[in-house]
Design a protein around this motif. Structure first.
Motif, short mmCIF file in Angstrom:
data_model
loop_
_atom_site.label_atom_id
_atom_site.label_comp_id
_atom_site.label_asym_id
_atom_site.label_seq_id
_atom_site.Cartn_x
_atom_site.Cartn_y
_atom_site.Cartn_z
N PRO A 146 5.63 -15.24 -3.61
CA PRO A 146 4.84 -14.07 -3.99
C PRO A 146 5.29 -13.48 -5.32
N LEU A 147 4.39 -12.73 -5.97
CA LEU A 147 4.67 -12.16 -7.29
C LEU A 147 5.32 -10.78 -7.20
N GLY A 148 5.02 -10.06 -6.13
CA GLY A 148 5.58 -8.72 -5.96
C GLY A 148 4.89 -8.01 -4.81
N MET A 149 5.58 -6.98 -4.31
CA MET A 149 5.08 -6.23 -3.15
C MET A 149 4.79 -4.82 -3.61
N GLY A 150 3.54 -4.37 -3.47
CA GLY A 150 3.15 -3.09 -4.05
C GLY A 150 2.52 -2.11 -3.08
N LEU A 151 2.61 -0.83 -3.44
CA LEU A 151 1.83 0.22 -2.79
C LEU A 151 0.76 0.63 -3.81
N TRP A 152 -0.49 0.27 -3.54
CA TRP A 152 -1.57 0.41 -4.51
C TRP A 152 -2.44 1.60 -4.14
N GLU A 153 -2.93 2.31 -5.15
CA GLU A 153 -3.79 3.46 -4.90
C GLU A 153 -5.04 3.35 -5.76
N GLY A 154 -6.18 3.70 -5.17
CA GLY A 154 -7.42 3.62 -5.94
C GLY A 154 -8.60 4.22 -5.21
N PRO A 201 -13.00 -4.89 10.41
CA PRO A 201 -12.04 -4.08 11.18
C PRO A 201 -10.60 -4.42 10.80
N GLY A 202 -9.82 -3.41 10.56
CA GLY A 202 -8.40 -3.62 10.25
C GLY A 202 -8.13 -3.94 8.80
N ASP A 203 -9.17 -4.07 7.99
CA ASP A 203 -8.94 -4.36 6.56
C ASP A 203 -9.10 -3.11 5.72
N HIS A 204 -8.48 -3.14 4.55
CA HIS A 204 -8.58 -2.03 3.60
C HIS A 204 -9.82 -2.23 2.73
N PRO A 205 -10.28 -1.13 2.08
CA PRO A 205 -11.37 -1.31 1.11
C PRO A 205 -10.90 -2.00 -0.17
N VAL A 206 -11.85 -2.64 -0.84
CA VAL A 206 -11.63 -3.14 -2.21
C VAL A 206 -11.59 -1.90 -3.11
N ILE A 207 -10.56 -1.81 -3.95
CA ILE A 207 -10.43 -0.57 -4.74
C ILE A 207 -10.38 -0.82 -6.25
N LEU A 208 -10.80 0.23 -6.98
CA LEU A 208 -10.52 0.34 -8.40
C LEU A 208 -9.17 1.05 -8.46
N CYS A 209 -8.13 0.27 -8.77
CA CYS A 209 -6.76 0.75 -8.61
C CYS A 209 -6.23 1.35 -9.90
N TYR A 210 -5.64 2.54 -9.80
CA TYR A 210 -5.07 3.21 -10.98
C TYR A 210 -3.61 3.58 -10.81
N LYS A 211 -3.06 3.37 -9.59
CA LYS A 211 -1.63 3.66 -9.40
C LYS A 211 -0.96 2.55 -8.60
N LEU A 212 0.29 2.26 -8.96
CA LEU A 212 1.13 1.32 -8.22
C LEU A 212 2.45 2.04 -7.92
#
Ligand SMILES: Nc1nc2c(c(=O)[nH]1)N[C@H]1C(S)=C(S)[C@@H](COP(=O)(O)O)O[C@H]1N2
Ligand SMILES: [Mo]
Length: 420
Positions: A146-154, A201-212
């Motif tokens: 893997p390339l990295g583990m992130g907390l993404w916000e969008g 069910p159980g999946d997150h939305p596809v986001i326009l991400c602006y924070k990591l």
């Protein structure tokens, strides 16, 4: 021998997590062994009380491995140029338009040409009510680590699409990033409109991400805004996003389709060794640590198998399904989340975490889990050490999807010698 490298940051975080595991097993004496996975020097495993509590999990933005194309790369241009090309939050704009070659109907197209493209301020006003945060591992289908583990916000992509008032004849969403107006440099990806408008069910939305990791997304990570597709390999998560195009087109035209890649593949579960001794004296427990990428079907077990090198395995069983695999321990979620979260605490509102920052289930899909194992009573000899995941359907890696262009998940192997 160096078989692969993971980023130093992921490695440090991993060590901190696994130290605690070995201490619980009562393996407290310092291990001294050659590491296959870092460098050829001796590594001293020296548990330290303070560090044991300093567990971290997220990868800081600048410690991710990077996969990028573009000449020049947009974030490497001077700030003046970045402002000009919309690669700063102040000037960033997003088109949401129909494909002129398609009969898609949109009532309120947002475009730079019409001077009404979506700007960052409008994105932030949507974020007030709509923003989401979730954990996701960035991973490339063509790489084994893997390339990295992130907390993404969008902001969910669908909320921006609805602003454009789409009406009819839309089957697919295409999107691409800044590419210096050179078609050859364009990096495109796409999704079925249904996936964007509704989450399984159980999946997150596809986001326009602006924070990591609770910080503005850096240019290197794809900022000001990148797509994040939670369940997909990295190539769906286009960086330096500038245009979303709605088309009445049933098929994909992703840049990655050109490279023989399976562009509809969900992330797979797979396991990797992080640290194993290459030589160890017989009579002492063999400490093994690793990490698992948790794919669409989850993670129920990690297993290891130590096999004498001269063990001739039948060709009819290429995935060693009949081997005497032993269970490793999947480690609990960390206490400190790391990355740029200075307090180690998660911000409020991370999906699938409660208000105290405790995950509602673990392991969590589309993230990584750390694991550790200890092998005892291994006689003098040369061995190969294997590890594999078992998903929540009870299926062992690399099944049910062994084809490598859908994502790497071959069974990891490390040599080890036990001497007396
Ligand atoms: N604009 C753009 N987006 C892109 C790419 C690219 O080259 N250009 N590479 C993709 C690929 S193949 C992967 S695996 C991920 C890697 O994300 P990272 O560099 O943040 O780790 O970004 C994706 N998004
Ligand atoms: Mo990739």
């Amino acid at each position: 021998m160096k078989k692969f490298s993971i980023s130093t940051e992921l490695y440090e975080q991993h060590r901190q997590l696994t130290r605690r595991y070995f201490r619980k097993l009562g393996i407290t004496s310092p291990f001294i062994f050659n590491s296959t996975r870092l460098d050829d020097n001796e590594v001293t495993w020296n548990p330290n009380e303070d560090q044991i509590e300093e567990t971290e999990y997220l990868t800081p933005a600048d410690e991710f491995e990077t996969i990028e194309r573009g000449n020049p790369l947009p974030y490497k241009s001077p700030r003046e140029k970045r402002l000009e090309i919309g690669m700063e939050r102040e000037t960033w704009k997003l088109n949401v338009v129909p494909d002129p070659e398609s009969n898609s109907e949109i009532e309120n197209l947002l475009s730079r040409a019409n001077n009404n493209a979506l700007d960052f301020k409008t994105l932030m006003s949507l974020a007030e009510n709509k923003s989401v945060k979730f954990m996701k591992v960035m991973t490339c289908n063509n790489l084994s680590t893997p390339l990295g583990m992130g907390l993404w916000e969008g902001v969910p992509l669908r909320d921006v699409i609805w602003l454009a008032k789409p009406k009819e004849n839309i089957r697919r969403v295409f999107y691409y990033g800044h590419h210096n107006n050179d078609p050859k440099q364009m990096f495109r990806s796409s999704l079925p409109i249904g996936r964007v408008l509704e989450d399984p069910p159980g999946d997150h939305p596809v986001i326009l991400c602006y924070k990591l990791n609770n910080q503005w997304l850096s240019g290197e990570r794809g900022g000001p805004v990148r797509m994040i597709v939670p369940e997909a390999y990295g190539f769906k998560s286009v960086k330096w996003l500038k245009s979303v195009v709605l088309r009445n087109e049933p098929a994909a035209n992703d840049t990655y389709a050109d490279g023989n890649n399976d562009i509809d593949s969900w992330i797979k579960s797979m396991s990797l060794f992080v640290e194993t001794p290459t030589r160890i004296k017989s009579g002492q427990p063999i400490p093994i640590t690793g990490m698992a990428q948790v794919g669409v079907s989850g993670l129920s077990k990690v297993q290891v198998w130590i096999s004498p090198v001269d063990n001739k395995w039948p060709k009819e069983d290429p995935y060693f399904t009949k081997a005497p695999w032993k269970e490793a321990s999947i480690l609990p979620p960390p206490k400190k989340w790391g990355g740029e979260l200075s307090s180690g605490k998660l911000p409020q509102g991370v999906r699938f975490f409660d208000k105290d920052g405790i995950p509602k289930h673990w392991p969590m899909r589309y993230t990584i889990s750390h694991w550790a194992a200890s092998l005892n009573n291994i006689k003098k000899g040369k061995y190969n050490l294997y590890c594999r995941t078992i998903d929540n359907n009870g299926i062992a890696q690399p099944m049910p999807r062994p084809f490598k262009k859908s994502g790497r998940n071959s069974i990891d192997v490390c040599p080890i010698e036990v001497y007396s």
